[in-house]
Scaffold this active site. Structure first.
Site, short mmCIF file in Angstrom:
data_model
loop_
_atom_site.label_atom_id
_atom_site.label_comp_id
_atom_site.label_asym_id
_atom_site.label_seq_id
_atom_site.Cartn_x
_atom_site.Cartn_y
_atom_site.Cartn_z
N GLY A 244 0.66 -4.46 0.13
CA GLY A 244 0.58 -3.19 -1.07
C GLY A 244 -0.03 -3.69 -2.28
O GLY A 244 0.02 -4.89 -2.61
N ASN B 284 10.59 5.15 1.39
CA ASN B 284 10.55 3.53 1.68
C ASN B 284 11.70 2.97 0.68
O ASN B 284 11.27 2.01 -0.03
CB ASN B 284 9.67 2.74 1.98
CG ASN B 284 8.68 3.00 0.71
OD1 ASN B 284 8.57 4.17 -0.16
ND2 ASN B 284 7.81 1.83 0.23
N ASP C 134 -1.97 5.23 -3.12
CA ASP C 134 -0.96 4.20 -2.23
C ASP C 134 -0.37 3.38 -3.32
O ASP C 134 -0.34 2.39 -2.66
CB ASP C 134 -1.67 3.96 -1.02
CG ASP C 134 -0.80 3.71 0.29
OD1 ASP C 134 0.34 4.34 0.27
OD2 ASP C 134 -1.29 2.94 1.04
#
Length: 416
Positions: A324, A95, A305
């Site tokens: 996030g 990303n 993550d």
């Protein structure tokens, strides 16, 4: 150059020294002696309180920013953050801007880590620009060093694309990742759909949005064969479906994000956007099931993550903030608190095999790739413990157990 690690308790189930306290002598990046006491004149001596060492930790899902989002995190500081957090290897998601969907993009990421203490392994996008329309050049990226292929937090909307990707990747043993999220079911939801979402007036994401996609992907895998990894699952139905698929002999693995093991959606009461993550935080019942699935092996491994988000895109109304949270700095402290040091270490190293990352047992003659940590220290995590450029950590204010001291890898010592 020699480095001596003094009085370190070794946690490595594959080593004859497991759970023993030893001195470890390293020369030019290789372990040359392990003994009760080593008296040697060395360039570096590591002597830290309650020092423990293990094989180097690996995180299978890390995002930085560079290229394209340097305001979130540069590769240089991101790798330093990983090292200080105890990770010797990380897999970096696709990303970026532009998306890492070509051999040149993969080579760029790999080149930025040359000579670093942390090993960087790029994940290539499965589809061009991660738009789920056309397959990316997976074989070219594979030859350039990509260890897997997946569109980060972007579900494969076209099931035929996943089918073709799984078939094609078998030609070179490629690992396909499919994010478990059905956008049309999720709609405009931002948190887990249940009573708490209604009480807070926030739009909900049904658990069905995940489990439906998981079931679809497993049916496709059964048809095509190949290797599939389902990242960051969060629901009871997903656990059940993956367990049944493994019983059938399908080559599937899955992971869970550490924050989905640590928090429930009860933390959303103050609308703190650091808790806005995808998949969303679930109920206490779901979290209990996820933890049990980690312990029984249905969930194969965990990931931080790690996702830095700049303040302009995070410190907003909950609905508008981006998804996030940071995770590298808190990974060990959270897992150690939940499962204890031995299990935490296992969870932080056992994804290497799936991604083709070599492991280095702690024994004489092996490469010294070591994570250094203290599992005994209890503390409240605050922003001063954050090494990342951004501060969007869901764990701020949480009581954790255990801290990473740093790493020794690639003939380099990095400590906080």
């Amino acid at each position: 150059m020699k480095t001596l690690i003094k009085s370190a308790t070794i946690i490595d189930a594959s080593s004859e020294y497991h759970l023993q306290t030893k001195d470890i002598l390293i020369e030019n990046g290789t372990i040359i002696q392990i003994d009760d006491v080593i008296n040697e004149s060395v360039s570096n001596e590591i002597n830290l309180p309650n020092l423990h060492v293990s094989q180097g930790w690996f995180d299978s899902s890390v995002s930085f920013g560079e290229p394209g989002y340097e305001e979130r995190e540069t590769l240089e500081n991101g790798l330093l953050t990983a090292a200080k957090s105890g990770f010797t290897s990380i897999a970096v998601n696709s990303n970026t801007k532009p998306v890492s969907d070509s051999k040149s993009a993969i080579s760029f990421l790999s080149s930025k880590a040359i000579g670093n203490a942390v090993n960087l392994f790029p994940i290539g996008a499965m589809t061009m620009k991660s738009e789920s329309v056309d397959l990316a050049e997976m074989y070219d990226m594979h030859t350039g060093g990509a260890i897997a292929f997946g569109d980060y937090k972007v579900p494969v909307s076209n099931p035929n694309l996943l089918k073709i990707a799984l078939l094609y990747a078998q030609n070179f043993g490629g690992l396909i990742q499919s994010f478990p999220h059905e956008k049309k079911i999720a709609g405009k939801g931002v948190v887990h759909e249940e009573a708490n979402a209604t009480r807070l007036g926030l739009k909900g994401i049904p658990a069905l949005a995940e489990s439906l996609q998981v079931a679809r992907d497993l049916f496709i895998l059964e048809y095509t064969g190949g290797k599939l990894h389902i990242p960051t699952i969060s629901t009871e139905a997903s656990v059940k479906a993956i367990k049944e698929a493994k019983a059938k002999g399908l080559d599937v693995t899955c992971s869970v994000a550490i924050h989905n093991l640590f928090f429930t959606d009860a933390v959303l009461d103050n609308f703190n956007s650091n808790f806005k993550v995808l998949p969303p935080l679930r109920t206490e019942n779901e979290v209990t099931i996820l933890r049990e699935a980690v312990l029984d092996g249905t969930i194969d491994f965990v990931t931080s993550d790690h996702m830095p988000i700049d303040i302009e895109n995070k410190k907003l109304e909950f609905d508008l903030a981006e998804y996030g949270t940071l995770g590298l700095e808190t990974a060990f402290g959270a897992l150690n608190k939940l499962f204890g040091a031995e299990k935490a270490v296992t969870l932080l190293i056992n994804s290497k095999e799936r991604f083709g990352i070599p492991s280095n047992t702690i024994q004489v003659g092996s490469k010294a790739e070591l994570s250094l940590f203290n599992p005994g220290e209890s503390f409240v995590f605050t922003s001063k413990h954050i090494y990342s450029s951004t501060k969007n950590s869901a764990f701020i204010g949480s009581k954790l157990q255990g801290k990473a001291y740093g790493i020794y890898n690639n003939n380099q010592l990095v400590t906080f």
